[in-house]
Motif scaffolding. Structure first.
Motif, PDB file in Angstrom:
ATOM      1  N   VAL A 162      -1.188  -3.379  -5.401  1.00 23.31           N
ATOM      2  CA  VAL A 162      -1.172  -1.775  -5.204  1.00 23.31           C
ATOM      3  C   VAL A 162      -2.719  -1.218  -5.060  1.00 23.31           C
ATOM      4  O   VAL A 162      -2.836  -0.269  -4.502  1.00 23.31           O
ATOM      5  CB  VAL A 162      -0.495  -1.256  -6.321  1.00 23.31           C
ATOM      6  N   HIS A 173      -2.540   0.585   0.363  1.00 21.45           N
ATOM      7  CA  HIS A 173      -1.760   1.487  -0.165  1.00 21.45           C
ATOM      8  C   HIS A 173      -2.245   2.923  -0.250  1.00 21.45           C
ATOM      9  O   HIS A 173      -1.801   3.764  -0.909  1.00 21.45           O
ATOM     10  CB  HIS A 173      -1.460   0.932  -1.661  1.00 21.45           C
ATOM     11  N   GLY A 224      -4.693   4.030   4.133  1.00 20.29           N
ATOM     12  CA  GLY A 224      -3.812   2.861   4.140  1.00 20.29           C
ATOM     13  C   GLY A 224      -3.611   2.548   5.779  1.00 20.29           C
ATOM     14  O   GLY A 224      -3.792   1.621   6.132  1.00 20.29           O
TER      15      GLY A 224
END
Length: 513
Positions: A482, A487, A492
Protein backbone atom coordinates in the motif's frame (compact mmCIF):
# COMPACT_ATOMS: atom_id res chain seq x y z
CA UNK A 1 -11.61 -39.18 -45.61
CA UNK A 2 -8.23 -39.75 -47.26
CA UNK A 3 -6.34 -36.48 -47.66
CA UNK A 4 -2.64 -37.45 -47.43
CA UNK A 5 -0.24 -37.37 -50.35
CA UNK A 6 -0.20 -41.02 -51.43
CA UNK A 7 3.40 -40.74 -52.67
CA UNK A 8 4.84 -39.84 -49.28
CA UNK A 9 2.30 -40.86 -46.63
CA UNK A 10 2.84 -44.37 -45.37
CA UNK A 11 0.46 -47.07 -44.19
CA UNK A 12 -2.87 -48.48 -45.42
CA UNK A 13 -2.16 -48.18 -49.15
CA UNK A 14 -5.19 -50.36 -49.84
CA UNK A 15 -7.38 -47.61 -48.36
CA UNK A 16 -5.74 -45.00 -50.57
CA UNK A 17 -6.41 -47.20 -53.59
CA UNK A 18 -10.10 -47.36 -52.68
CA UNK A 19 -10.16 -43.56 -52.51
CA UNK A 20 -9.27 -43.36 -56.21
CA UNK A 21 -11.85 -43.57 -59.00
CA UNK A 22 -10.24 -46.59 -60.67
CA UNK A 23 -13.10 -48.82 -59.53
CA UNK A 24 -15.57 -46.50 -61.25
CA UNK A 25 -13.86 -45.89 -64.59
CA UNK A 26 -12.02 -49.12 -65.38
CA UNK A 27 -14.80 -50.60 -67.62
CA UNK A 28 -14.87 -47.48 -69.78
CA UNK A 29 -11.06 -47.27 -69.87
CA UNK A 30 -10.93 -50.92 -70.89
CA UNK A 31 -13.47 -50.37 -73.66
CA UNK A 32 -11.68 -47.39 -75.21
CA UNK A 33 -8.35 -49.19 -74.89
CA UNK A 34 -9.84 -52.11 -76.84
CA UNK A 35 -11.00 -49.64 -79.47
CA UNK A 36 -7.39 -48.48 -79.74
CA UNK A 37 -6.26 -52.11 -80.02
CA UNK A 38 -8.80 -52.75 -82.78
CA UNK A 39 -7.77 -49.68 -84.79
CA UNK A 40 -4.08 -50.49 -84.49
CA UNK A 41 -4.41 -54.20 -85.28
CA UNK A 42 -6.64 -53.66 -88.31
CA UNK A 43 -4.44 -50.89 -89.68
CA UNK A 44 -1.17 -52.77 -89.09
CA UNK A 45 -2.19 -56.28 -90.10
CA UNK A 46 -4.48 -55.58 -93.05
CA UNK A 47 -4.37 -53.40 -96.10
CA UNK A 48 -7.14 -51.20 -94.69
CA UNK A 49 -6.12 -48.11 -92.76
CA UNK A 50 -8.62 -46.82 -90.23
CA UNK A 51 -6.81 -43.51 -89.79
CA UNK A 52 -8.90 -40.37 -90.30
CA UNK A 53 -8.08 -36.69 -90.35
CA UNK A 54 -7.24 -35.14 -86.98
CA UNK A 55 -8.40 -31.62 -87.82
CA UNK A 56 -11.15 -31.74 -85.20
CA UNK A 57 -8.93 -33.25 -82.49
CA UNK A 58 -7.45 -30.02 -81.13
CA UNK A 59 -10.68 -28.03 -81.20
CA UNK A 60 -12.84 -30.70 -79.56
CA UNK A 61 -10.12 -31.58 -77.05
CA UNK A 62 -9.84 -27.96 -75.91
CA UNK A 63 -13.61 -27.58 -75.55
CA UNK A 64 -13.98 -30.85 -73.66
CA UNK A 65 -11.07 -29.98 -71.40
CA UNK A 66 -12.68 -26.67 -70.45
CA UNK A 67 -16.08 -28.28 -69.84
CA UNK A 68 -14.59 -31.07 -67.69
CA UNK A 69 -12.59 -28.49 -65.77
CA UNK A 70 -15.78 -26.52 -65.12
CA UNK A 71 -17.55 -29.72 -64.03
CA UNK A 72 -14.81 -30.61 -61.56
CA UNK A 73 -14.52 -27.05 -60.23
CA UNK A 74 -18.28 -26.86 -59.66
CA UNK A 75 -18.24 -30.14 -57.74
CA UNK A 76 -15.28 -29.02 -55.61
CA UNK A 77 -17.08 -25.78 -54.78
CA UNK A 78 -19.94 -27.85 -53.39
CA UNK A 79 -17.45 -29.98 -51.44
CA UNK A 80 -15.75 -26.88 -50.04
CA UNK A 81 -19.05 -25.19 -49.21
CA UNK A 82 -20.16 -28.31 -47.35
CA UNK A 83 -17.03 -28.14 -45.21
CA UNK A 84 -17.60 -24.43 -44.48
CA UNK A 85 -21.19 -25.06 -43.49
CA UNK A 86 -20.11 -27.77 -41.05
CA UNK A 87 -17.73 -25.22 -39.56
CA UNK A 88 -20.75 -22.95 -39.08
CA UNK A 89 -22.53 -25.72 -37.17
CA UNK A 90 -19.49 -26.17 -34.93
CA UNK A 91 -19.27 -22.42 -34.26
CA UNK A 92 -22.99 -22.04 -33.57
CA UNK A 93 -23.00 -25.12 -31.30
CA UNK A 94 -20.04 -23.79 -29.33
CA UNK A 95 -21.59 -20.32 -28.97
CA UNK A 96 -24.97 -21.70 -27.96
CA UNK A 97 -23.42 -23.98 -25.35
CA UNK A 98 -21.41 -21.11 -23.87
CA UNK A 99 -24.50 -18.92 -23.63
CA UNK A 100 -26.50 -21.66 -21.90
CA UNK A 101 -23.70 -22.62 -19.53
CA UNK A 102 -22.37 -19.16 -18.61
CA UNK A 103 -25.08 -16.56 -19.29
CA UNK A 104 -28.06 -18.50 -17.96
CA UNK A 105 -27.66 -17.90 -14.21
CA UNK A 106 -26.99 -20.62 -11.67
CA UNK A 107 -28.36 -18.49 -8.83
CA UNK A 108 -32.16 -18.38 -9.03
CA UNK A 109 -34.99 -17.61 -6.66
CA UNK A 110 -38.28 -19.47 -6.62
CA UNK A 111 -40.94 -16.86 -7.36
CA UNK A 112 -43.59 -18.74 -5.39
CA UNK A 113 -41.66 -19.34 -2.17
CA UNK A 114 -38.99 -16.65 -2.44
CA UNK A 115 -36.36 -19.24 -1.53
CA UNK A 116 -33.10 -19.79 -3.42
CA UNK A 117 -33.28 -22.77 -5.77
CA UNK A 118 -30.90 -25.67 -5.40
CA UNK A 119 -27.92 -25.77 -7.72
CA UNK A 120 -28.21 -29.39 -8.87
CA UNK A 121 -31.53 -29.11 -10.77
CA UNK A 122 -30.26 -26.00 -12.56
CA UNK A 123 -27.04 -27.72 -13.62
CA UNK A 124 -29.03 -30.77 -14.83
CA UNK A 125 -31.32 -28.47 -16.83
CA UNK A 126 -28.46 -26.64 -18.54
CA UNK A 127 -26.40 -29.76 -19.24
CA UNK A 128 -29.44 -31.52 -20.72
CA UNK A 129 -30.03 -28.66 -23.17
CA UNK A 130 -26.35 -28.68 -24.16
CA UNK A 131 -26.73 -32.41 -24.84
CA UNK A 132 -29.52 -31.45 -27.26
CA UNK A 133 -27.09 -29.07 -28.97
CA UNK A 134 -24.74 -32.02 -29.44
CA UNK A 135 -27.62 -34.17 -30.70
CA UNK A 136 -28.40 -31.53 -33.32
CA UNK A 137 -25.12 -32.01 -35.18
CA UNK A 138 -25.45 -35.81 -34.94
CA UNK A 139 -28.97 -35.69 -36.36
CA UNK A 140 -27.74 -33.52 -39.24
CA UNK A 141 -25.06 -36.11 -40.00
CA UNK A 142 -27.67 -38.87 -40.28
CA UNK A 143 -29.97 -36.62 -42.29
CA UNK A 144 -27.29 -35.88 -44.89
CA UNK A 145 -26.46 -39.59 -45.19
CA UNK A 146 -30.08 -40.46 -45.89
CA UNK A 147 -30.48 -42.23 -42.55
CA UNK A 148 -33.89 -41.26 -41.23
CA UNK A 149 -35.20 -41.49 -37.70
CA UNK A 150 -33.65 -41.24 -34.25
CA UNK A 151 -32.81 -44.84 -33.41
CA UNK A 152 -29.03 -44.66 -33.72
CA UNK A 153 -26.47 -45.49 -31.06
CA UNK A 154 -24.99 -41.97 -31.08
CA UNK A 155 -28.29 -40.04 -31.28
CA UNK A 156 -30.95 -41.81 -29.25
CA UNK A 157 -29.15 -41.54 -25.84
CA UNK A 158 -28.98 -37.75 -26.24
CA UNK A 159 -32.66 -37.19 -27.06
CA UNK A 160 -34.37 -40.05 -25.23
CA UNK A 161 -35.56 -37.53 -22.59
CA UNK A 162 -37.83 -35.77 -25.10
CA UNK A 163 -41.60 -36.45 -24.80
CA UNK A 164 -43.06 -39.08 -27.11
CA UNK A 165 -46.77 -38.34 -26.86
CA UNK A 166 -48.89 -35.21 -26.98
CA UNK A 167 -51.10 -36.34 -24.11
CA UNK A 168 -50.82 -38.03 -20.73
CA UNK A 169 -49.92 -41.67 -20.47
CA UNK A 170 -53.40 -42.93 -19.67
CA UNK A 171 -54.73 -41.53 -22.95
CA UNK A 172 -51.66 -42.15 -25.10
CA UNK A 173 -51.97 -44.13 -28.30
CA UNK A 174 -50.14 -44.48 -31.57
CA UNK A 175 -52.16 -41.57 -32.97
CA UNK A 176 -50.83 -39.31 -30.18
CA UNK A 177 -47.16 -39.92 -31.00
CA UNK A 178 -45.23 -36.71 -31.73
CA UNK A 179 -43.63 -36.21 -35.19
CA UNK A 180 -40.09 -36.82 -33.95
CA UNK A 181 -40.85 -40.40 -32.92
CA UNK A 182 -43.58 -41.25 -35.40
CA UNK A 183 -41.38 -40.24 -38.36
CA UNK A 184 -38.68 -42.52 -36.98
CA UNK A 185 -41.12 -45.44 -37.06
CA UNK A 186 -42.22 -44.72 -40.61
CA UNK A 187 -38.72 -44.37 -42.03
CA UNK A 188 -37.73 -47.99 -41.46
CA UNK A 189 -39.65 -51.21 -41.94
CA UNK A 190 -38.39 -52.61 -38.64
CA UNK A 191 -39.93 -49.63 -36.78
CA UNK A 192 -43.41 -49.57 -38.33
CA UNK A 193 -45.15 -50.89 -35.24
CA UNK A 194 -45.03 -49.64 -31.67
CA UNK A 195 -45.18 -52.18 -28.88
CA UNK A 196 -48.16 -51.77 -26.60
CA UNK A 197 -46.04 -52.21 -23.50
CA UNK A 198 -43.92 -49.22 -24.55
CA UNK A 199 -46.97 -47.01 -25.12
CA UNK A 200 -48.40 -47.98 -21.72
CA UNK A 201 -45.10 -47.41 -19.93
CA UNK A 202 -43.94 -44.14 -21.46
CA UNK A 203 -45.26 -40.77 -20.32
CA UNK A 204 -44.33 -37.16 -20.78
CA UNK A 205 -42.86 -37.02 -17.30
CA UNK A 206 -40.93 -40.24 -17.52
CA UNK A 207 -39.83 -41.33 -20.99
CA UNK A 208 -37.39 -44.05 -19.98
CA UNK A 209 -38.03 -46.91 -22.45
CA UNK A 210 -38.61 -50.45 -21.29
CA UNK A 211 -36.94 -53.18 -23.36
CA UNK A 212 -38.07 -56.78 -23.42
CA UNK A 213 -35.07 -58.19 -21.59
CA UNK A 214 -31.77 -57.03 -20.26
CA UNK A 215 -30.01 -59.79 -22.19
CA UNK A 216 -31.41 -58.54 -25.49
CA UNK A 217 -30.06 -55.08 -24.80
CA UNK A 218 -26.64 -56.45 -23.90
CA UNK A 219 -26.40 -58.27 -27.22
CA UNK A 220 -27.63 -55.17 -29.04
CA UNK A 221 -25.14 -52.88 -27.33
CA UNK A 222 -22.26 -55.26 -28.00
CA UNK A 223 -23.20 -55.54 -31.68
CA UNK A 224 -23.40 -51.76 -32.14
CA UNK A 225 -20.14 -51.11 -30.30
CA UNK A 226 -18.32 -53.70 -32.37
CA UNK A 227 -19.70 -52.24 -35.61
CA UNK A 228 -18.43 -48.74 -34.81
CA UNK A 229 -15.12 -49.97 -33.43
CA UNK A 230 -14.50 -52.24 -36.42
CA UNK A 231 -15.25 -49.47 -38.91
CA UNK A 232 -12.88 -47.04 -37.17
CA UNK A 233 -10.20 -49.52 -36.10
CA UNK A 234 -7.63 -48.07 -38.46
CA UNK A 235 -7.48 -44.85 -36.48
CA UNK A 236 -5.51 -46.31 -33.60
CA UNK A 237 -3.65 -49.55 -33.09
CA UNK A 238 -2.80 -48.85 -29.44
CA UNK A 239 -6.34 -48.72 -28.05
CA UNK A 240 -9.82 -49.62 -29.12
CA UNK A 241 -11.62 -46.62 -30.59
CA UNK A 242 -15.21 -46.59 -29.36
CA UNK A 243 -16.66 -43.07 -28.92
CA UNK A 244 -20.04 -44.49 -27.94
CA UNK A 245 -18.59 -45.26 -24.51
CA UNK A 246 -18.74 -41.50 -23.83
CA UNK A 247 -22.53 -41.44 -24.34
CA UNK A 248 -25.32 -42.09 -21.82
CA UNK A 249 -26.59 -45.66 -21.59
CA UNK A 250 -30.31 -46.18 -22.13
CA UNK A 251 -32.35 -49.24 -22.96
CA UNK A 252 -34.17 -48.40 -26.18
CA UNK A 253 -37.62 -49.68 -27.03
CA UNK A 254 -36.45 -50.39 -30.59
CA UNK A 255 -33.17 -51.75 -32.00
CA UNK A 256 -30.53 -49.07 -32.39
CA UNK A 257 -28.62 -48.86 -35.63
CA UNK A 258 -24.85 -48.28 -35.58
CA UNK A 259 -23.64 -44.70 -35.33
CA UNK A 260 -21.58 -45.28 -38.43
CA UNK A 261 -22.50 -47.91 -40.98
CA UNK A 262 -20.31 -47.63 -44.10
CA UNK A 263 -20.54 -50.17 -46.93
CA UNK A 264 -18.51 -53.31 -46.31
CA UNK A 265 -15.38 -53.64 -48.46
CA UNK A 266 -14.97 -56.73 -50.57
CA UNK A 267 -12.18 -58.45 -52.48
CA UNK A 268 -13.48 -56.96 -55.72
CA UNK A 269 -12.92 -53.40 -54.46
CA UNK A 270 -9.17 -53.95 -54.68
CA UNK A 271 -9.16 -56.05 -57.86
CA UNK A 272 -12.02 -54.47 -59.83
CA UNK A 273 -11.34 -56.35 -63.08
CA UNK A 274 -12.26 -59.62 -61.32
CA UNK A 275 -15.88 -58.45 -61.16
CA UNK A 276 -16.24 -59.86 -64.65
CA UNK A 277 -15.55 -63.32 -63.17
CA UNK A 278 -17.79 -62.83 -60.13
CA UNK A 279 -20.69 -64.99 -61.47
CA UNK A 280 -18.25 -67.84 -62.09
CA UNK A 281 -16.80 -67.57 -58.59
CA UNK A 282 -20.32 -67.67 -57.12
CA UNK A 283 -21.23 -70.77 -59.06
CA UNK A 284 -18.06 -72.54 -57.97
CA UNK A 285 -18.46 -71.56 -54.30
CA UNK A 286 -22.10 -72.74 -54.29
CA UNK A 287 -21.52 -75.86 -56.37
CA UNK A 288 -24.48 -78.17 -55.89
CA UNK A 289 -26.49 -75.52 -54.02
CA UNK A 290 -28.69 -72.80 -55.40
CA UNK A 291 -26.99 -69.49 -54.50
CA UNK A 292 -29.15 -67.07 -52.56
CA UNK A 293 -29.72 -63.77 -54.36
CA UNK A 294 -27.85 -60.84 -52.89
CA UNK A 295 -30.24 -58.28 -51.39
CA UNK A 296 -30.34 -54.98 -53.24
CA UNK A 297 -29.75 -53.01 -50.04
CA UNK A 298 -26.46 -54.86 -49.44
CA UNK A 299 -24.99 -54.06 -52.85
CA UNK A 300 -22.74 -51.02 -53.03
CA UNK A 301 -21.61 -51.48 -56.66
CA UNK A 302 -23.26 -52.87 -59.75
CA UNK A 303 -21.93 -55.63 -61.99
CA UNK A 304 -19.47 -53.30 -63.75
CA UNK A 305 -18.21 -51.72 -60.53
CA UNK A 306 -20.17 -48.47 -60.63
CA UNK A 307 -21.22 -47.16 -57.21
CA UNK A 308 -24.88 -47.52 -56.29
CA UNK A 309 -25.92 -44.25 -54.71
CA UNK A 310 -27.86 -44.63 -51.42
CA UNK A 311 -31.51 -43.72 -51.38
CA UNK A 312 -32.41 -40.54 -49.56
CA UNK A 313 -34.67 -40.66 -46.50
CA UNK A 314 -36.76 -37.84 -45.14
CA UNK A 315 -36.01 -36.82 -41.59
CA UNK A 316 -37.35 -33.97 -39.47
CA UNK A 317 -35.12 -34.71 -36.48
CA UNK A 318 -32.88 -31.58 -36.70
CA UNK A 319 -35.95 -29.35 -36.96
CA UNK A 320 -37.59 -31.06 -33.97
CA UNK A 321 -34.46 -30.62 -31.86
CA UNK A 322 -34.27 -26.97 -32.90
CA UNK A 323 -37.89 -26.54 -31.79
CA UNK A 324 -37.03 -27.83 -28.31
CA UNK A 325 -34.02 -25.50 -28.14
CA UNK A 326 -36.19 -22.58 -29.20
CA UNK A 327 -38.81 -23.59 -26.62
CA UNK A 328 -36.10 -23.50 -23.95
CA UNK A 329 -35.04 -20.06 -25.18
CA UNK A 330 -38.65 -18.85 -24.95
CA UNK A 331 -38.94 -20.26 -21.40
CA UNK A 332 -35.76 -18.44 -20.35
CA UNK A 333 -37.16 -15.19 -21.70
CA UNK A 334 -40.47 -15.64 -19.85
CA UNK A 335 -38.58 -16.33 -16.63
CA UNK A 336 -36.39 -13.25 -17.10
CA UNK A 337 -33.19 -15.30 -16.95
CA UNK A 338 -31.47 -13.77 -19.99
CA UNK A 339 -30.22 -10.26 -20.64
CA UNK A 340 -31.25 -8.74 -24.00
CA UNK A 341 -27.75 -9.14 -25.43
CA UNK A 342 -27.51 -12.82 -24.40
CA UNK A 343 -31.04 -13.47 -25.68
CA UNK A 344 -30.18 -12.02 -29.08
CA UNK A 345 -26.99 -14.09 -29.29
CA UNK A 346 -28.83 -17.29 -28.32
CA UNK A 347 -31.59 -16.70 -30.86
CA UNK A 348 -29.01 -15.97 -33.57
CA UNK A 349 -27.09 -19.16 -32.76
CA UNK A 350 -30.20 -21.34 -33.10
CA UNK A 351 -31.22 -19.55 -36.30
CA UNK A 352 -27.69 -20.01 -37.69
CA UNK A 353 -27.85 -23.76 -37.06
CA UNK A 354 -31.16 -24.03 -38.90
CA UNK A 355 -29.96 -21.90 -41.82
CA UNK A 356 -26.86 -24.07 -42.13
CA UNK A 357 -28.88 -27.29 -42.29
CA UNK A 358 -31.06 -25.80 -45.03
CA UNK A 359 -27.96 -24.97 -47.06
CA UNK A 360 -26.52 -28.44 -46.48
CA UNK A 361 -29.76 -29.97 -47.74
CA UNK A 362 -29.54 -27.70 -50.78
CA UNK A 363 -26.13 -29.15 -51.63
CA UNK A 364 -27.32 -32.71 -51.05
CA UNK A 365 -30.60 -32.46 -52.97
CA UNK A 366 -29.54 -30.28 -55.92
CA UNK A 367 -27.30 -32.28 -58.25
CA UNK A 368 -26.04 -30.97 -61.55
CA UNK A 369 -28.87 -31.13 -64.14
CA UNK A 370 -29.12 -34.52 -65.82
CA UNK A 371 -29.12 -33.01 -69.32
CA UNK A 372 -25.75 -31.37 -68.67
CA UNK A 373 -24.21 -34.54 -67.24
CA UNK A 374 -25.60 -36.77 -70.01
CA UNK A 375 -24.50 -34.44 -72.81
CA UNK A 376 -21.02 -34.08 -71.35
CA UNK A 377 -20.55 -37.82 -70.88
CA UNK A 378 -21.84 -38.68 -74.36
CA UNK A 379 -19.60 -36.02 -75.92
CA UNK A 380 -16.60 -37.41 -74.04
CA UNK A 381 -17.40 -40.98 -75.08
CA UNK A 382 -17.60 -39.96 -78.75
CA UNK A 383 -14.34 -38.03 -78.45
CA UNK A 384 -12.52 -41.01 -76.87
CA UNK A 385 -14.06 -43.46 -79.36
CA UNK A 386 -12.79 -41.56 -82.39
CA UNK A 387 -9.46 -40.59 -80.76
CA UNK A 388 -7.56 -43.75 -81.87
CA UNK A 389 -8.73 -43.22 -85.46
CA UNK A 390 -7.29 -39.67 -85.44
CA UNK A 391 -3.93 -40.35 -83.78
CA UNK A 392 -3.04 -43.67 -85.44
CA UNK A 393 -1.18 -42.12 -88.36
CA UNK A 394 1.20 -40.36 -85.94
CA UNK A 395 1.43 -42.88 -83.08
CA UNK A 396 1.15 -46.30 -84.80
CA UNK A 397 1.50 -48.95 -82.04
CA UNK A 398 1.61 -46.24 -79.38
CA UNK A 399 -2.04 -45.58 -80.18
CA UNK A 400 -2.99 -48.28 -77.66
CA UNK A 401 -1.29 -46.79 -74.56
CA UNK A 402 -2.20 -43.28 -75.74
CA UNK A 403 -5.90 -44.18 -75.90
CA UNK A 404 -5.71 -45.86 -72.49
CA UNK A 405 -4.00 -42.85 -70.88
CA UNK A 406 -6.35 -40.30 -72.46
CA UNK A 407 -9.46 -42.20 -71.38
CA UNK A 408 -8.07 -42.71 -67.86
CA UNK A 409 -7.25 -39.00 -67.55
CA UNK A 410 -10.48 -37.50 -68.88
CA UNK A 411 -12.88 -40.06 -67.43
CA UNK A 412 -11.11 -39.84 -64.08
CA UNK A 413 -11.67 -36.09 -63.78
CA UNK A 414 -15.29 -36.50 -64.83
CA UNK A 415 -15.87 -39.21 -62.24
CA UNK A 416 -14.16 -37.19 -59.50
CA UNK A 417 -16.63 -34.40 -60.11
CA UNK A 418 -19.47 -36.92 -59.89
CA UNK A 419 -18.18 -38.37 -56.61
CA UNK A 420 -17.51 -35.17 -54.65
CA UNK A 421 -20.71 -33.49 -55.82
CA UNK A 422 -22.44 -34.90 -52.73
CA UNK A 423 -19.72 -35.02 -50.03
CA UNK A 424 -21.86 -36.37 -47.19
CA UNK A 425 -21.88 -40.15 -47.73
CA UNK A 426 -19.41 -42.88 -46.74
CA UNK A 427 -17.04 -42.57 -49.70
CA UNK A 428 -13.41 -42.16 -48.69
CA UNK A 429 -13.32 -38.82 -50.51
CA UNK A 430 -16.38 -37.50 -48.64
CA UNK A 431 -16.27 -35.22 -45.63
CA UNK A 432 -15.56 -36.97 -42.33
CA UNK A 433 -18.86 -36.11 -40.66
CA UNK A 434 -18.24 -38.52 -37.80
CA UNK A 435 -15.09 -36.72 -36.73
CA UNK A 436 -16.83 -33.34 -37.09
CA UNK A 437 -19.54 -34.51 -34.68
CA UNK A 438 -17.00 -35.95 -32.25
CA UNK A 439 -15.09 -32.65 -32.30
CA UNK A 440 -18.30 -30.80 -31.41
CA UNK A 441 -18.94 -33.32 -28.63
CA UNK A 442 -15.47 -32.73 -27.15
CA UNK A 443 -15.90 -28.94 -27.31
CA UNK A 444 -19.31 -28.98 -25.63
CA UNK A 445 -18.01 -31.15 -22.80
CA UNK A 446 -15.09 -28.75 -22.42
CA UNK A 447 -17.58 -25.86 -22.13
CA UNK A 448 -19.53 -27.62 -19.38
CA UNK A 449 -16.27 -28.46 -17.57
CA UNK A 450 -15.79 -24.71 -17.03
CA UNK A 451 -16.66 -23.81 -13.44
CA UNK A 452 -17.68 -20.17 -14.19
CA UNK A 453 -15.61 -18.81 -11.27
CA UNK A 454 -15.80 -15.26 -9.94
CA UNK A 455 -12.96 -13.27 -11.67
CA UNK A 456 -11.78 -11.94 -8.33
CA UNK A 457 -10.94 -15.49 -7.25
CA UNK A 458 -8.12 -15.81 -9.80
CA UNK A 459 -7.12 -12.28 -10.85
CA UNK A 460 -5.72 -10.98 -7.57
CA UNK A 461 -3.41 -13.90 -6.81
CA UNK A 462 0.33 -14.52 -6.77
CA UNK A 463 0.01 -16.36 -10.12
CA UNK A 464 -0.78 -13.17 -12.02
CA UNK A 465 1.85 -10.64 -13.15
CA UNK A 466 -0.32 -8.22 -15.15
CA UNK A 467 2.33 -5.50 -15.69
CA UNK A 468 5.24 -7.73 -16.79
CA UNK A 469 7.89 -7.13 -17.99
CA UNK A 470 7.82 -3.53 -16.68
CA UNK A 471 6.87 -4.73 -13.22
CA UNK A 472 7.22 -8.44 -12.49
CA UNK A 473 5.47 -8.34 -9.14
CA UNK A 474 2.30 -10.36 -8.75
CA UNK A 475 -1.12 -8.75 -8.42
CA UNK A 476 -1.29 -9.84 -4.78
CA UNK A 477 2.09 -8.20 -4.02
CA UNK A 478 1.03 -4.95 -5.66
CA UNK A 479 -2.22 -4.83 -3.68
CA UNK A 480 -0.43 -5.60 -0.40
CA UNK A 481 2.24 -2.91 -0.99
CA UNK A 482 0.00 0.00 0.00
CA UNK A 483 3.02 2.35 0.34
CA UNK A 484 3.81 2.11 -3.38
CA UNK A 485 3.10 5.05 -5.66
CA UNK A 486 0.51 2.91 -7.47
CA UNK A 487 -1.83 3.58 -4.56
CA UNK A 488 -1.32 7.37 -4.47
CA UNK A 489 -4.38 9.48 -5.09
CA UNK A 490 -2.52 11.88 -7.38
CA UNK A 491 0.36 9.69 -8.54
CA UNK A 492 -1.31 6.29 -8.83
CA UNK A 493 -2.51 6.28 -12.41
CA UNK A 494 0.52 8.25 -13.60
CA UNK A 495 2.87 5.67 -12.09
CA UNK A 496 0.86 2.79 -13.59
CA UNK A 497 1.01 4.38 -17.06
CA UNK A 498 4.76 4.85 -16.71
CA UNK A 499 5.10 1.12 -15.93
CA UNK A 500 2.96 0.19 -18.94
CA UNK A 501 5.10 2.39 -21.19
CA UNK A 502 8.22 0.67 -19.84
CA UNK A 503 6.61 -2.70 -20.63
CA UNK A 504 6.02 -1.54 -24.20
CA UNK A 505 9.66 -0.41 -24.61
CA UNK A 506 10.98 -3.67 -23.16
CA UNK A 507 8.75 -5.83 -25.35
CA UNK A 508 9.58 -3.80 -28.45
CA UNK A 509 13.31 -4.21 -27.80
CA UNK A 510 13.24 -7.88 -26.75
CA UNK A 511 11.06 -9.14 -29.59
CA UNK A 512 12.97 -7.48 -32.42
CA UNK A 513 16.02 -9.12 -33.98
Amino acid sequence: MVAENPLFAGGRYYKKFKATVINDIWPEVLFFTLVGVMVTMVSEMTSTSLAISNQMLTVLGTVLGLVISFRTSTAYERFSEGRKLWTNIAIASRNLAQIIWIHVPFDRVDKASGMKKATLPIVIEKKSMINLVQAYSVSVKHLLRGEGGVYYADLYPLISLLPRFSTHVEHASEDDMLPLWRASDMDHDVHKTIREDTIKSVSRANTAPLPDTKEDFGEQETRETQSWANSMRGRSHKKKFDPELALPVFLSEQPLRPARNPPVSSFYDYFPFLRLLKPIFKQVSHFGDKPAPEPTSARTRNFMGKKIRPEAADSNVPMEIALFLMTYYSWLMRQGLLTPASATAMNNAIASMQDTVTNLERIKNTPLPFAYQAHLRISLWLYLFFLPFQIYSAFKWLTIPAAAFASFLLLGFLEIGQEIENPFNYDLNDLDLDNFCLAIQRELHEVTAHTTPDPESYIFTEWNQPFAPGDRRSAKEMLDDVAHSYHGVDTGMHSIRRTLLKSWRDVDEITRQ
